[in-house]
Design a protein around this motif. Sequence first.
Motif, PDB file in Angstrom:
ATOM      1  N   GLY A 190       0.803  -1.224   0.000  1.00 39.80           N
ATOM      2  CA  GLY A 190       0.000   0.000   0.000  1.00 39.80           C
ATOM      3  C   GLY A 190       0.834   1.272   0.000  1.00 39.80           C
ATOM      4  O   GLY A 190       0.298   2.362  -0.172  1.00 39.80           O
ATOM      5  N   ALA A 191       2.157   1.153   0.183  1.00 42.61           N
ATOM      6  CA  ALA A 191       3.004   2.355   0.226  1.00 42.61           C
ATOM      7  C   ALA A 191       3.103   2.998  -1.161  1.00 42.61           C
ATOM      8  O   ALA A 191       3.138   2.297  -2.174  1.00 42.61           O
ATOM      9  CB  ALA A 191       4.392   1.977   0.725  1.00 42.61           C
ATOM     10  N   TRP A 192       3.152   4.323  -1.170  1.00 41.65           N
ATOM     11  CA  TRP A 192       3.292   5.073  -2.427  1.00 41.65           C
ATOM     12  C   TRP A 192       4.721   5.576  -2.557  1.00 41.65           C
ATOM     13  O   TRP A 192       5.322   5.999  -1.567  1.00 41.65           O
ATOM     14  CB  TRP A 192       2.401   6.302  -2.442  1.00 41.65           C
ATOM     15  N   GLU A 193       5.214   5.612  -3.798  1.00 41.49           N
ATOM     16  CA  GLU A 193       6.546   6.153  -4.068  1.00 41.49           C
ATOM     17  C   GLU A 193       6.465   6.998  -5.333  1.00 41.49           C
ATOM     18  O   GLU A 193       6.107   6.482  -6.391  1.00 41.49           O
ATOM     19  CB  GLU A 193       7.490   4.986  -4.338  1.00 41.49           C
ATOM     20  N   MET A 194       6.774   8.257  -5.206  1.00 45.06           N
ATOM     21  CA  MET A 194       6.731   9.113  -6.386  1.00 45.06           C
ATOM     22  C   MET A 194       7.990   8.918  -7.216  1.00 45.06           C
ATOM     23  O   MET A 194       9.101   9.093  -6.730  1.00 45.06           O
ATOM     24  CB  MET A 194       6.633  10.561  -5.966  1.00 45.06           C
ATOM     25  N   PRO A 215       4.976  10.178   1.814  1.00 46.25           N
ATOM     26  CA  PRO A 215       6.282  10.006   2.454  1.00 46.25           C
ATOM     27  C   PRO A 215       7.399  10.465   1.523  1.00 46.25           C
ATOM     28  O   PRO A 215       7.242  10.394   0.305  1.00 46.25           O
ATOM     29  CB  PRO A 215       6.377   8.492   2.696  1.00 46.25           C
ATOM     30  N   PRO A 216       8.522  10.946   2.090  1.00 47.17           N
ATOM     31  CA  PRO A 216       9.642  11.364   1.234  1.00 47.17           C
ATOM     32  C   PRO A 216      10.180  10.170   0.453  1.00 47.17           C
ATOM     33  O   PRO A 216      10.046   9.033   0.908  1.00 47.17           O
ATOM     34  CB  PRO A 216      10.677  11.895   2.226  1.00 47.17           C
ATOM     35  N   PRO A 217      10.777  10.410  -0.718  1.00 46.76           N
ATOM     36  CA  PRO A 217      11.296   9.284  -1.510  1.00 46.76           C
ATOM     37  C   PRO A 217      12.380   8.535  -0.751  1.00 46.76           C
ATOM     38  O   PRO A 217      13.141   9.154   0.001  1.00 46.76           O
ATOM     39  CB  PRO A 217      11.863   9.946  -2.773  1.00 46.76           C
TER      40      PRO A 217
END
Length: 319
Positions: A190-194, A215-217
Amino acid sequence: MSGKAETVLADAAGIARAAGILRAGGLVALPTETVYGLAARADSAEAVARIYRAKGRPCFNPLIVHVAGLEEAERLAHFSTAARAVAQAAWPGPLTLVLPRREGSALAAAVTAGLPTVALRAPAHPVMQAVLAACAVALAAPSANRSTQVSPTSAAHVEQALGGAVDLILDGGPCERGIESTILAVRENGAWEMLRPGPVDADALHRRLRGSPLPPPPRRLVTVEAPGQLALHYSPGKPVRLAAQAPEPGEYMIGFGDITGDCTLSAGGNLVEAAAQLYACLHRAAASKSPRIAIAPVPDGEIGAAINDRLRRAASSDR
Ligand code: AMP
Ligand code: MG
């Protein structure tokens, strides 16, 4: 690139021709709301190989796959509950989701450059949507420029860059957003990473759907996963000086706000307008007689972060 591509208007007849060429394994450049894409059917290894050849793109740099909507996307990738909620909130639109690729899905291996993930997007542009509906097949479509060069926001930009390497160019006028999609990886936990900033504010979306800031990358090299993040990209082929208050001799000036130039991103300091004008100004600067380019400072808020991401790469001398 030798030869000249045929350019036709993106009316009903043009869209039908484009769909026929794509279904037969050809290459068509066409408008999306972000930039012009170079499309080929994503389930054909030969058609996808033609994209890499036309762009001179290294084979380790995967392509974005464009689909009509969520239903088709779910046939190609595994959507977690979080990923489905993001897609429902942002599609159709300029957001690309990187998700685990579905085993046995109808995608040529080269599309994902062998990665276990796939980048998917349902575009909002009516021409791209009509072509996808008429083809009834997912389309791999990176930006329609030579690898490392400035992205195209008009049919004329595509013609200059790729010419005879494409079977048809569909002219749908200038792109409204003018900057590539936001790329977001949604992991199985479920974590997002840009992976790339763009027109969709991923932080605002995260706050809305998950109730907390993005969250920060992670502090690690992501070059294997997203080679588009390498420094040299969007290059106008000349030295670029950023945050310039005024041009020096020999510089083509790209202005913003109160700082006027040979070309101005937005005289009124509007960042959405600046994003839409960015690549047209860089193309003009590249074609000008001036040996160097200077660009006025652009604030970092909202889509300004995506503009500055592109400008830093345009100014990079890394190879
Ligand atoms: P473009 O060529 O301008 O369409 O950019 C496509 C971007 O999507 C590049 O930065 C690619 O590296 C990135 N991309 C495509 N597929 C993946 C993937 N599976 N994982 C991470 N990034 C991807
Ligand atoms: Mg590109």
